[in-house]
Enzyme design. Structure first.
Site, mmCIF file in Angstrom:
data_model
loop_
_atom_site.group_PDB
_atom_site.id
_atom_site.type_symbol
_atom_site.label_atom_id
_atom_site.label_comp_id
_atom_site.label_asym_id
_atom_site.label_seq_id
_atom_site.Cartn_x
_atom_site.Cartn_y
_atom_site.Cartn_z
ATOM 1 N N ASN A 272 -1.808 -11.285 8.452
ATOM 2 C CA ASN A 272 -2.815 -9.829 8.395
ATOM 3 C C ASN A 272 -4.352 -9.859 7.683
ATOM 4 O O ASN A 272 -4.357 -10.785 6.590
ATOM 5 C CB ASN A 272 -1.957 -8.995 7.878
ATOM 6 C CG ASN A 272 -2.951 -6.906 7.906
ATOM 7 O OD1 ASN A 272 -3.473 -6.200 8.636
ATOM 8 N ND2 ASN A 272 -3.487 -6.695 7.424
ATOM 9 N N GLU A 273 -4.857 -10.335 9.015
ATOM 10 C CA GLU A 273 -7.030 -9.809 8.812
ATOM 11 C C GLU A 273 -7.469 -11.675 7.473
ATOM 12 O O GLU A 273 -7.351 -11.426 6.931
ATOM 13 C CB GLU A 273 -6.897 -9.173 7.933
ATOM 14 C CG GLU A 273 -6.925 -7.590 8.713
ATOM 15 C CD GLU A 273 -7.825 -6.883 8.699
ATOM 16 O OE1 GLU A 273 -8.213 -6.713 7.013
ATOM 17 O OE2 GLU A 273 -8.202 -5.977 9.489
ATOM 18 N N GLN B 295 0.259 -1.476 0.216
ATOM 19 C CA GLN B 295 0.281 0.299 0.269
ATOM 20 C C GLN B 295 0.538 1.374 -0.227
ATOM 21 O O GLN B 295 0.331 2.256 -0.346
ATOM 22 C CB GLN B 295 -1.103 0.177 1.313
ATOM 23 C CG GLN B 295 -1.797 -1.235 0.782
ATOM 24 C CD GLN B 295 -2.745 -1.020 2.586
ATOM 25 O OE1 GLN B 295 -2.340 -1.737 3.202
ATOM 26 N NE2 GLN B 295 -4.108 -0.497 2.341
ATOM 27 N N HIS C 251 1.170 -9.361 4.682
ATOM 28 C CA HIS C 251 -0.074 -8.246 5.107
ATOM 29 C C HIS C 251 -0.847 -8.759 3.618
ATOM 30 O O HIS C 251 -0.441 -7.188 2.826
ATOM 31 C CB HIS C 251 0.565 -6.812 5.017
ATOM 32 C CG HIS C 251 -1.126 -5.721 5.612
ATOM 33 N ND1 HIS C 251 -1.008 -5.477 6.638
ATOM 34 C CD2 HIS C 251 -2.271 -5.492 4.752
ATOM 35 C CE1 HIS C 251 -1.947 -4.111 6.371
ATOM 36 N NE2 HIS C 251 -2.715 -4.360 4.996
HETATM 37 C C1 GCO Z 1 -7.312 -3.642 6.158
HETATM 38 C C2 GCO Z 1 -5.923 -3.820 5.944
HETATM 39 C C3 GCO Z 1 -5.742 -2.811 5.652
HETATM 40 C C4 GCO Z 1 -6.869 -1.842 5.345
HETATM 41 C C5 GCO Z 1 -7.641 -0.650 5.844
HETATM 42 C C6 GCO Z 1 -8.253 0.240 5.540
HETATM 43 O O1 GCO Z 1 -7.728 -4.171 7.048
HETATM 44 O O2 GCO Z 1 -8.115 -4.258 5.088
HETATM 45 O O3 GCO Z 1 -5.551 -4.514 7.282
HETATM 46 O O4 GCO Z 1 -4.799 -2.891 4.804
HETATM 47 O O5 GCO Z 1 -6.102 -0.722 4.373
HETATM 48 O O6 GCO Z 1 -8.196 -2.019 6.755
HETATM 49 O O7 GCO Z 1 -9.085 -0.884 5.057
#
Ligand code: GCO
Length: 413
Positions: free
Chosen positions: A160-161, A22, A116
């Site tokens: 990440n997520e 990003q 990520h």
């Molecule tokens: C997500 C990620 C980030 C996003 C942020 C805003 O949550 O998707 O970790 O990369 O940019 O959350 O939406």
């Protein structure tokens, strides 16, 4: 308790967060970059130079520190570190080593995210996260990255997520797994890499299958990272919404929460901390998730403006896992920086209430340090504390940057 009287605990991690794809720019060996250039793929624009953070990190890190923060959460890019299967780039690892050294020179604790969202193209061409055996590739990469960087890492996030695809699908903002597999842009991407598949997370991935791979990959990665070098807390981060049920719809809410959050929280129980990432609430009726009510304030992402969601998700994650919490992301996409300050102030008041109740919240990272590439939405949403000129790359502080920096410096709201 007034805001003025409340001091956050000594050593509280006050950070800003970003992610390689990003902000670095030119991440051209990644699965996402390829998709950004395929007609029909769900990207408003390509990521291009992003914030050119790959080259500008020395000034950027100095700026973050000068604002008053003591923590910087960033991700290292697998597509750069292992550009071809089994081929590791010493130069890329050296780059991230220099970034870590720069953080320490500026008294910033580096929280490093190993993954990520983006992966190398070769990984997507092997079916990516849809294939259980592919978890081993991720573990090997984590092992190599830790060998090179571990002595300098302050805290590690494996993934990440990994639940974000399920979350987006639930909201109806992404096609079903079956539709995704047949999507012409996925077929075209597979062809471009000479494979019969191309699974990129989260844009074109069978999320049900990916979930099992992620859970396995997390445990494998946790072990290799903990083996060192370095001795730092390791966990994963989850996309969490404050899930509220209308009366009578609690079971609908609980079922969704089980599928999207709890299965990950179960596996996280053996970790050192849980990373909570929260932006809004979701409401559930008898039929499932409901859109925000008519007339409520919405952010640039279309989310309901609901800063109190953070408190609810911290409480849920801490209670469910018994782990300390790091807020690894919380923030808002808005053009109105005063609304950003209001959002963060209210979110932090929720963190204060959690701390007052004895919940171990170790830190707060605002998402995001810069206005950056918001995946499918491109550069339109403005999550940053710092604006970035898309041509000259000039950084401009917003009032929220100085406001939150002061909160960090003084350890009080
Ligand atoms: C997500 C990620 C980030 C996003 C942020 C805003 O949550 O998707 O970790 O990369 O940019 O959350 O939406």
């Amino acid at each position: 308790m007034t805001d003025e009287q409340f001091l956050f605990p000594a050593g509280f991690l006050w950070g800003v967060a970003g992610a390689a794809h990003q902000i670095e720019g030119g991440n051209s060996n990644s699965d996402c970059w390829l998709l950004e250039h395929i007609p029909g793929a769900p990207f408003a624009e390509p990521s291009g130079d992003a914030c050119d953070h790959y080259h500008r990190y020395p000034d950027d890190i100095a700026l973050i520190s000068s604002l008053g923060f003591n923590t910087y959460r960033f991700s290292i890019e697998w597509a750069r570190i292992e550009p071809e299967e089994g081929e590791f780039s010493h130069a890329a690892l050296e780059h991230y080593r220099r970034m870590l050294i720069t953080c320490h020179e500026h008294n910033l604790t580096p929280i490093v995210t190993y993954h990520h969202f983006t992966s190398p193209r070769w990984f997507a061409a092997k079916g990516g996260w849809e294939i259980s055996a592919n978890a081993e590739y991720f573990a090997r990469y984590c092992e190599r990255a830790t060998a090179a960087l571990g002595d300098l890492i302050g805290a590690g996030c494996t993934l990440n997520e990994p639940n974000v695809g399920l979350l987006i699908q639930e909201g109806g903002h992404m096609p079903s797994d079956d539709e995704i597999v047949k999507a012409p842009f996925r077929v075209a991407a597979a062809k471009a890499v000479g494979s019969d598949t191309f699974s990129a997370f989260p844009a074109c991935c069978r999320h049900r299958d990916a979930r099992d791979t992620f859970l396995k990959a997390h445990r494998l990665a946790f072990d290799v990272i903990k083996a060192g070098p370095g001795d730092f807390p390791v966990g994963m981060t989850l996309a969490m919404a404050d899930r509220q049920a209308l009366p009578g719809s609690e079971d609908v809410r609980d079922r969704a929460r089980h599928e999207i959050d709890d299965v990950f929280l179960d596996v996280a129980r053996d970790d050192d901390y849980i990373g909570v990432q929260t932006y809004t609430r979701s409401r559930y009726g008898a039929e499932g998730p409901l859109p925000p009510e008519e007339g409520v304030e919405r952010t640039q992402m279309g989310y309901e403006f609901w800063p109190e969601a953070l408190e609810a998700t911290i409480r849920y994650a801490a209670d469910y896992t018994g782990l300390p919490v790091i807020v690894t992301e919380n923030g808002i996409g808005t053009q109105d920086d005063m609304r950003r300050i209001e959002y963060v102030r209210r979110a932090l008041q929720g963190v204060q209430r959690c701390l007052s109740d004895g919940i171990a919240v170790r830190g707060y990272c605002y998402w995001s340090v810069f206005d950056n590439f918001e995946w499918g939405f491109g550069y339109r949403p403005q999550f940053g504390l710092i604006a970035v000129d898309r041509i000259t790359q000039t950084r401009t502080l917003k009032p929220s940057a100085e406001w939150l920096g002061r909160v960090a410096r003084t350890n009080t709201l």
